[in-house]
Motif scaffolding. Structure first.
Motif, PDB file in Angstrom:
ATOM      1  N   MET A 145       0.826  -1.202   0.000  1.00 52.55           N
ATOM      2  CA  MET A 145       0.000   0.000   0.000  1.00 52.55           C
ATOM      3  C   MET A 145       0.863   1.256   0.000  1.00 52.55           C
ATOM      4  SD  MET A 145      -2.863   1.146   2.787  1.00 52.55           S
ATOM      5  CE  MET A 145      -1.614   1.262   4.060  1.00 52.55           C
ATOM      6  N   LEU A 146       1.922   1.248   0.807  1.00 48.71           N
ATOM      7  CA  LEU A 146       2.793   2.422   0.852  1.00 48.71           C
ATOM      8  C   LEU A 146       3.551   2.602  -0.458  1.00 48.71           C
ATOM      9  CD1 LEU A 146       4.193   2.106   4.488  1.00 48.71           C
ATOM     10  CD2 LEU A 146       2.456   3.687   3.658  1.00 48.71           C
ATOM     11  N   ARG A 147       4.020   1.498  -1.030  1.00 44.39           N
ATOM     12  CA  ARG A 147       4.725   1.619  -2.309  1.00 44.39           C
ATOM     13  C   ARG A 147       3.814   2.155  -3.398  1.00 44.39           C
ATOM     14  NH1 ARG A 147       7.217  -3.344  -0.756  1.00 44.39           N
ATOM     15  NH2 ARG A 147       5.677  -4.510  -1.953  1.00 44.39           N
ATOM     16  N   SER A 148       2.587   1.676  -3.440  1.00 49.76           N
ATOM     17  CA  SER A 148       1.648   2.164  -4.450  1.00 49.76           C
ATOM     18  C   SER A 148       1.343   3.637  -4.261  1.00 49.76           C
ATOM     19  CB  SER A 148       0.351   1.344  -4.385  1.00 49.76           C
ATOM     20  OG  SER A 148      -0.597   1.831  -5.302  1.00 49.76           O
ATOM     21  N   THR A 149       1.178   4.065  -3.020  1.00 48.85           N
ATOM     22  CA  THR A 149       0.878   5.473  -2.754  1.00 48.85           C
ATOM     23  C   THR A 149       2.056   6.375  -3.114  1.00 48.85           C
ATOM     24  OG1 THR A 149      -0.574   4.778  -0.958  1.00 48.85           O
ATOM     25  CG2 THR A 149       0.089   7.079  -0.992  1.00 48.85           C
ATOM     26  N   ALA A 153       2.304   9.277  -6.058  1.00 49.17           N
ATOM     27  CA  ALA A 153       2.642  10.656  -5.709  1.00 49.17           C
ATOM     28  C   ALA A 153       3.844  11.152  -6.509  1.00 49.17           C
ATOM     29  CB  ALA A 153       2.932  10.754  -4.220  1.00 49.17           C
ATOM     30  N   ILE A 154       4.842  10.288  -6.703  1.00 49.24           N
ATOM     31  CA  ILE A 154       6.008  10.695  -7.490  1.00 49.24           C
ATOM     32  C   ILE A 154       5.641  10.883  -8.951  1.00 49.24           C
ATOM     33  CG2 ILE A 154       8.268   9.924  -8.292  1.00 49.24           C
ATOM     34  CD1 ILE A 154       8.688   8.604  -5.605  1.00 49.24           C
ATOM     35  N   ASP A 284       2.863  -6.341  -5.042  1.00 45.61           N
ATOM     36  CA  ASP A 284       2.133  -5.157  -5.491  1.00 45.61           C
ATOM     37  C   ASP A 284       0.944  -5.532  -6.373  1.00 45.61           C
ATOM     38  OD1 ASP A 284       3.919  -3.645  -4.113  1.00 45.61           O
ATOM     39  OD2 ASP A 284       5.167  -3.144  -5.846  1.00 45.61           O
ATOM     40  N   LEU A 285       1.092  -6.567  -7.181  1.00 51.85           N
ATOM     41  CA  LEU A 285      -0.032  -7.019  -8.002  1.00 51.85           C
ATOM     42  C   LEU A 285      -1.133  -7.619  -7.125  1.00 51.85           C
ATOM     43  CD1 LEU A 285       1.839  -8.642 -11.034  1.00 51.85           C
ATOM     44  CD2 LEU A 285       0.620  -6.458 -10.993  1.00 51.85           C
ATOM     45  N   ASP A 286      -0.763  -8.319  -6.059  1.00 54.34           N
ATOM     46  CA  ASP A 286      -1.765  -8.840  -5.118  1.00 54.34           C
ATOM     47  C   ASP A 286      -2.541  -7.711  -4.457  1.00 54.34           C
ATOM     48  OD1 ASP A 286      -1.110 -11.457  -5.665  1.00 54.34           O
ATOM     49  OD2 ASP A 286       0.333 -11.614  -4.009  1.00 54.34           O
ATOM     50  N   TYR A 287      -1.866  -6.615  -4.156  1.00 49.82           N
ATOM     51  CA  TYR A 287      -2.552  -5.480  -3.544  1.00 49.82           C
ATOM     52  C   TYR A 287      -3.554  -4.852  -4.517  1.00 49.82           C
ATOM     53  CZ  TYR A 287      -3.290  -0.833  -1.606  1.00 49.82           C
ATOM     54  OH  TYR A 287      -3.873   0.321  -1.136  1.00 49.82           O
ATOM     55  N   VAL A 288      -3.193  -4.736  -5.785  1.00 48.24           N
ATOM     56  CA  VAL A 288      -4.125  -4.196  -6.792  1.00 48.24           C
ATOM     57  C   VAL A 288      -5.329  -5.116  -6.944  1.00 48.24           C
ATOM     58  CG1 VAL A 288      -4.365  -3.584  -9.222  1.00 48.24           C
ATOM     59  CG2 VAL A 288      -2.298  -2.952  -7.984  1.00 48.24           C
ATOM     60  N   LEU A 320       2.319   1.617 -12.717  1.00 48.44           N
ATOM     61  CA  LEU A 320       3.400   2.353 -12.067  1.00 48.44           C
ATOM     62  C   LEU A 320       4.404   1.438 -11.384  1.00 48.44           C
ATOM     63  CD1 LEU A 320       1.280   5.205 -10.457  1.00 48.44           C
ATOM     64  CD2 LEU A 320       2.588   5.297 -12.591  1.00 48.44           C
ATOM     65  N   ILE A 321       4.151   0.119 -11.388  1.00 53.13           N
ATOM     66  CA  ILE A 321       5.087  -0.824 -10.781  1.00 53.13           C
ATOM     67  C   ILE A 321       6.292  -0.962 -11.730  1.00 53.13           C
ATOM     68  CG2 ILE A 321       5.409  -3.178  -9.972  1.00 53.13           C
ATOM     69  CD1 ILE A 321       2.407  -3.319  -9.493  1.00 53.13           C
ATOM     70  N   GLN A 322       7.408  -0.414 -11.311  1.00 54.21           N
ATOM     71  CA  GLN A 322       8.610  -0.465 -12.129  1.00 54.21           C
ATOM     72  C   GLN A 322       9.834  -0.286 -11.234  1.00 54.21           C
ATOM     73  OE1 GLN A 322       8.494   2.805 -14.882  1.00 54.21           O
ATOM     74  NE2 GLN A 322       8.186   4.331 -13.275  1.00 54.21           N
ATOM     75  N   SER A 323      10.962  -0.641 -11.748  1.00 55.83           N
ATOM     76  CA  SER A 323      12.211  -0.475 -11.013  1.00 55.83           C
ATOM     77  C   SER A 323      12.631   0.996 -11.045  1.00 55.83           C
ATOM     78  CB  SER A 323      13.289  -1.345 -11.646  1.00 55.83           C
ATOM     79  OG  SER A 323      13.445  -0.996 -13.022  1.00 55.83           O
ATOM     80  N   PRO A 324      13.592   1.385 -10.195  1.00 56.68           N
ATOM     81  CA  PRO A 324      14.072   2.779 -10.257  1.00 56.68           C
ATOM     82  C   PRO A 324      14.551   3.156 -11.659  1.00 56.68           C
ATOM     83  CG  PRO A 324      14.899   1.688  -8.307  1.00 56.68           C
ATOM     84  CD  PRO A 324      14.215   0.640  -9.126  1.00 56.68           C
ATOM     85  N   ALA A 325      14.511   4.431 -11.938  1.00 57.09           N
ATOM     86  CA  ALA A 325      14.850   4.901 -13.286  1.00 57.09           C
ATOM     87  C   ALA A 325      16.278   4.508 -13.670  1.00 57.09           C
ATOM     88  CB  ALA A 325      14.702   6.412 -13.357  1.00 57.09           C
ATOM     89  N   PRO A 326      16.499   4.111 -14.923  1.00 58.90           N
ATOM     90  CA  PRO A 326      17.839   3.713 -15.347  1.00 58.90           C
ATOM     91  C   PRO A 326      18.782   4.907 -15.399  1.00 58.90           C
ATOM     92  CG  PRO A 326      16.365   3.807 -17.215  1.00 58.90           C
ATOM     93  CD  PRO A 326      15.526   4.035 -16.016  1.00 58.90           C
TER      94      PRO A 326
END
Length: 328
Positions: A145-149, A153-154, A284-288, A320-326
């Motif tokens: 939940m926190l990661r999705s939020t 926001a970012i 994260d997919l389970d949370y969605v 929005l589920i992705q790794s940090p920007a390359p």
């Protein structure tokens, strides 16, 4: 004979079987007649005792003992008995104290401290299971939940976030040569070389017949048209079940994408991920999926198109589920 007030019934009256008290007393012999009878040498019929004389019987005397019985010797107390320690009693707990107070004849009034001590071990055990359980702890719900939020926001504030330093000239030159030789773009080569991952499309299907409920895609043209994603859904549904008849967890969709299936109570969430997957992506997919099922629940069993546009904002959060920007 019993007297009856009806003379015509006298011949039906039977005499009593038992003699009356008067006849019984009259038949007893008198005391003077008994005294005049000469008793033979051997008395056959015993005489009735006199009621006027008091019956005095003397108990037979016990024979005198020749030698007094010896007194039993006194047992000497052993030193082991004196030195034996008392068994140690366990320390009473708060619950044992409450039970002992309840068994007393006059129990004392319970206080707030007694109630707190009684519930303290129960509450502590429950909190430990809720907070620190490896499979069902609170962190398994809070972290997604926190990661999705935070991701949302970012994404709403900035276009891209860079977590790495700028790459060296040698690495950039090698990636450009690799892109030129493989006919790929430079961004794709950097994405795969740095082991990035990103969810590109999500599809929410009914669990019974695998029909489409809603979807979301990074491609704006595919995101706005159900007809453009229909061939992809048909291809995915044919590969959801393995050869043994079990639902797959993941499979290779093509050279660039990996299909991840998450199963719920009423629906299936199929996500196409570019790059490598990990445990954070699955959580994260389970949370969605849990967000969608908690909102509508059993209404997903009815086949309708009403959820197509309603659930798209929730599925867009999975994009929005992705790794940090390359690195640049």
């Amino acid at each position: 004979m019993i007297q009856t007030p009806f003379p015509e019934l006298e011949h039906f009256v039977r005499p009593s079987r038992l003699p009356s008290l008067e006849k019984t007393l009259a038949s007893l012999p008198l005391q003077e007649a008994i005294d005049d009878i000469e008793t033979p040498d051997r008395e056959i019929v015993p005489a009735f005792p006199s009621f006027n004389k008091a019956r005095t019987t003397t108990p037979p005397s016990l024979p005198a003992l020749k030698k007094p019985l010896p007194t039993p010797p006194k047992l000497a107390k052993s030193k082991t008995t004196l030195n034996r320690q008392k068994p140690s009693t366990p320390m009473p707990t708060s619950m044992a104290n409450l039970v002992a107070d309840a068994m007393d004849d006059e129990p004392r009034a319970a206080t707030d401290d007694d109630l707190r001590r009684a519930f303290e071990p129960i509450v502590e055990g429950s909190l430990e299971r809720v907070l620190y359980a490896p499979d069902k702890g609170l962190h398994t719900y809070l972290e997604p939940m926190l990661r999705s939020t935070v991701r949302r926001a970012i994404a709403e504030q900035i276009d891209a976030a860079v977590q790495f330093r700028s790459t060296s000239t040698t690495d950039r030159l090698g990636w450009r040569l690799k892109a030129l030789m493989t006919s790929r773009s430079y961004d794709e080569v950097v994405f795969h070389s740095t082991r990035r991952y990103q969810v590109e499309e999500t599809f929410l299907l009914r669990k019974e017949d695998y029909s489409l409920i809603s979807f979301a895609s990074h491609d704006p043209a595919r995101h706005a048209s159900e007809k453009r994603v229909a061939p992809t859904i048909k291809k995915l549904t044919t590969r959801l079940i393995d050869s043994e008849g079990n639902l797959r967890k993941t499979f290779e969709y093509n050279d660039e994408q990996l299909a991840i299936i998450r199963e719920g109570d009423y629906t299936l969430l199929v996500a196409l991920v570019r790059g490598r997957s990990n445990a954070l992506v699955r959580a994260d997919l389970d949370y969605v999926l849990r967000q969608a099922e908690e909102r509508f629940g059993e209404r997903f069993e009815v086949e309708t198109d009403a959820f197509l546009h309603v659930l798209q904002p929730i599925l867009e959060g999975a994009l929005l589920i992705q790794s940090p920007a390359p690195p640049n």
